[in-house]
Design an enzyme around this catalytic site. Structure first.
Site, PDB file in Angstrom:
ATOM      1  N   SER A  37      41.289  -8.841 -29.167  1.00  0.00           N
ATOM      2  CA  SER A  37      40.280  -9.779 -29.653  1.00  0.00           C
ATOM      3  C   SER A  37      39.076  -9.816 -28.723  1.00  0.00           C
ATOM      4  CB  SER A  37      40.897 -11.170 -29.754  1.00  0.00           C
ATOM      5  OG  SER A  37      39.909 -12.096 -30.126  1.00  0.00           O
ATOM      6  N   CYS A 155      41.922 -17.654 -22.648  1.00  0.00           N
ATOM      7  CA  CYS A 155      40.625 -17.137 -22.229  1.00  0.00           C
ATOM      8  C   CYS A 155      40.169 -17.830 -20.949  1.00  0.00           C
ATOM      9  CB  CYS A 155      39.578 -17.339 -23.326  1.00  0.00           C
ATOM     10  SG  CYS A 155      37.963 -16.742 -22.814  1.00  0.00           S
ATOM     11  N   ILE A 216      48.527  -8.967 -22.215  1.00  0.00           N
ATOM     12  CA  ILE A 216      47.968 -10.103 -21.496  1.00  0.00           C
ATOM     13  C   ILE A 216      46.493 -10.266 -21.853  1.00  0.00           C
ATOM     14  CG2 ILE A 216      49.533  -9.931 -19.515  1.00  0.00           C
ATOM     15  CD1 ILE A 216      47.315  -8.464 -17.978  1.00  0.00           C
TER      16      ILE A 216
END
Lengths: 327, 279
Positions: A37, A155, A216
């Site tokens: 992403s 994030c 990760i």
């Protein structure tokens, strides 16, 4: 274990094709490869480029498309410098800039529906609060072209939400449980390596009803401009990605795969076919390529071809055989 | 004229290619400036003035992945049907790698990328007049425009740099013909006006009527040029530089603050109308 007993010579006669399909917690993928992403937008930009390079299905070649993080309202992202290169990698501080779920549905999902209808769509969901995550999912439940959700609780580049959910097992669990009640679609939770024990968080979100876990996210890092003696990034912290973090990611994938019973979507510095195989052997069911696309925009289709060839040459008929097949 | 076309997003994406280009020449122009000529069949014929390419700085793919992961965006200095020329300044590890690439080797090039200079159409067949202001290595982005503009416009090309050896200005400009008027400024006075490009502009603007102003270079210079354009009512384009990762609009690394919100320097720019920019 006799899984790899078929020799290369036998294989040349026998293995005409390799079954690349995988099941990621109920998400059926035609092959194990998706994108990380934030590295790929919603695929539109890469689609044209892949087609121009002779991959006629464009991004339809992927096992799934994972979109950039989508929030309830538009987010501006971070001010100042947003990326820098580092040894065998890069640091980013984008800050989840996105146009919000309404525009995402109207533009990105509409485009995906028209141009990549055959491929699974994993929407990465981010929020500043539990409510915001839930409202995004509620809105996306109205859209038929969404296949699965990836909850971004990892994030490092936003100050409110993001990683703060992913470093606290209780919060991670509560968020997962609340989102679980809203959808029957596969629910993937993306974890940060910036914790003492990633398996604790993984077990927490598994108990709360997650169908799969992805890891990760980037490793927290920093860069300093020695001329001005200032941190290069306004938020000082940034996320390290690329081949530099691959061993860290592989170890995290291995440990989490040992700790939980839900499938793992592995990522972190994947650049080569050998990297793909390593992640599968460590326990990943599916894989995401991220930063490598910045260096080679055709990285994903190249890895797919390479993985298929590797399987053919090594007598692997089903790519899923490789998952966790570490001797 | 090519650069007057407004490109829609979809056709820009469809016109972008990844090409392994053979290096024809890679040589020093001065202490800090280098020129790289590449053979290109896919990208070169599609380049419009103002666009850039995103290239790997090493011919070895593994050296790129493990040593120079990010591509470098370089504006196209010159392009014809089968050649792209780039001028780059030696600034860091990436460009130090690039100078080691020898003729005959191949570099991975992504392009052409981005928006182009949008010269307003002239109302009749009269000759227009344009002002181009280039600072440092940013000047390279204006050369192709100067070549095209001089077909229909008298062009005042103001070229500045820290010193004479850093001026992106050479005999190539002779090809622009007599419609080109060159004005030089250097910070140290080693060539032309001793001072900044911006010092030369008030007189030019007072004495001539410009239809178009284009600038590329340090942002502080571009900001001042844009302010001058606004106060004098000249239509002005700027070309902005940002750090980039993907170079095709996906990663949002290269954001630019505009009156329309965040824009991407790579695909919404690098050329923007000056009035859109929140400096």
């Amino acid at each position: 274990m006799v899984k790899h007993a078929v020799t290369q010579n036998e294989c040349l006669g026998v293995c005409e094709s390799v079954n690349l399909a995988v099941n990621l917690g109920g998400l059926m993928m035609q092959n194990p490869l998706t994108v990380a992403s934030g590295t790929f937008g919603s695929g539109r930009e890469y689609h044209a480029l892949w087609r121009n390079a002779g991959y006629h299905d464009g991004i339809g070649a992927l096992g799934a498309i994972t979109t950039k993080g989508v929030s309830l309202k538009p987010w501006d992202g971070n001010a100042g410098i947003r990326i820098t290169q580092s040894a065998a990698g890069m640091l980013n501080s984008i800050g989840l800039q996105n146009k919000g779920v309404e525009e995402f549905c109207a533009i990105d999902l509409a485009w995906l529906k028209q141009n990549a209808a055959g491929t699974a769509v994993i929407v990465n969901v981010c929020g500043h609060s539990l409510d915001e995550y839930q409202l995004v999912i509620q809105r996306l439940e109205e859209e038929a072209s969404v296949s699965a959700y990836e909850l971004n609780i990892s994030c490092p580049n936003v100050s409110c939400g993001g990683m703060s959910f992913g470093t606290d097992a209780l919060l991670a669990s509560e968020l997962t449980a609340r989102c679980r009640t809203l959808t029957k679609r596969p629910l993937i939770v993306k974890l940060t390596p910036n914790v003492t024990d990633i398996t604790e968080i993984a077990r927490a979100i598994e108990s709360a009803g997650a169908d799969a876990v992805s890891l990760i996210n980037t490793v927290a890092g920093m860069s300093i401009d020695i001329k001005s003696r200032k941190a290069l990034f306004e938020r000082k912290v940034a996320g390290l990605s690329g081949p530099a973090i691959k061993p860290v990611a592989l170890w995290a994938v291995y440990r989490v795969a040992q700790a939980v019973n839900i499938p793992v979507l592995g990522m972190g510095g994947i650049c080569t076919v050998e990297d793909c195989v390593e992640f599968l052997l460590a326990g990943a069911c599916a894989l995401a390529v991220g930063t490598a696309s910045f260096n080679d925009p055709l990285s994903a289709p190249h890895l797919l071809e390479g993985l298929q060839q590797w399987c053919e040459q090594n007598g692997v008929r089903n790519v899923s055989e490789l998952t966790g097949a570490l001797n | 004229m090519n650069c007057e076309q407004k490109l829609d997003y979809e056709s820009k994406l469809n016109d972008c290619f990844l090409e392994d280009c053979v290096v024809l020449r890679n040589y020093a122009l001065s202490d800090t400036l280098w020129r790289l000529d590449l053979r290109s069949d896919l990208i070169a014929p599609r380049v419009l003035p103002g666009q850039f390419v995103h290239l790997c700085v090493s011919a070895s793919p593994s050296d790129c992945v493990f040593g120079h992961l990010l591509r470098r965006p370089l504006s196209v200095y010159f392009a014809n049907n089968d050649t792209i020329s780039l001028i780059y300044q030696l600034v860091g590890r990436g460009t130090r790698s690039l100078i080691c690439v020898s003729a005959g080797s191949r570099l991975s090039v992504l392009g052409p990328i981005g928006s182009c200079w949008s010269v307003p159409a002239l109302k009749d067949n009269s000759c227009g007049r344009a002002l181009l202001v280039g600072g440092g290595i940013g000047t390279a982005a204006l050369h192709l425009l100067a070549r095209q503009l001089t077909q229909t416009h008298v062009v005042d090309f103001v070229v500045g740099a820290a010193n004479a050896s850093m001026l992106v200005c050479n005999e190539d400009l002779l090809l622009c013909g007599e419609k080109l008027r060159l004005h030089i400024a250097t910070d140290d006075g080693s060539a032309g006006h001793h001072g900044f490009t911006i010092d030369l502009l008030p007189e030019l603007v007072n004495n001539n009527k410009y239809h178009y102003l284009a600038t590329c270079g340090p942002e502080i210079m571009q900001r001042k040029v844009a302010a001058l354009a606004k106060s004098t009512g000249i239509y002005c384009d700027v070309s902005l530089e940002r750090r980039m990762a993907c170079g095709i609009g996906a990663c949002l690394s290269c954001s630019v603050d505009t009156i329309y919100g965040k824009k991407r320097a790579c695909v919404d720019g690098p050329v923007f109308n000056a009035e859109e920019i929140l400096w």
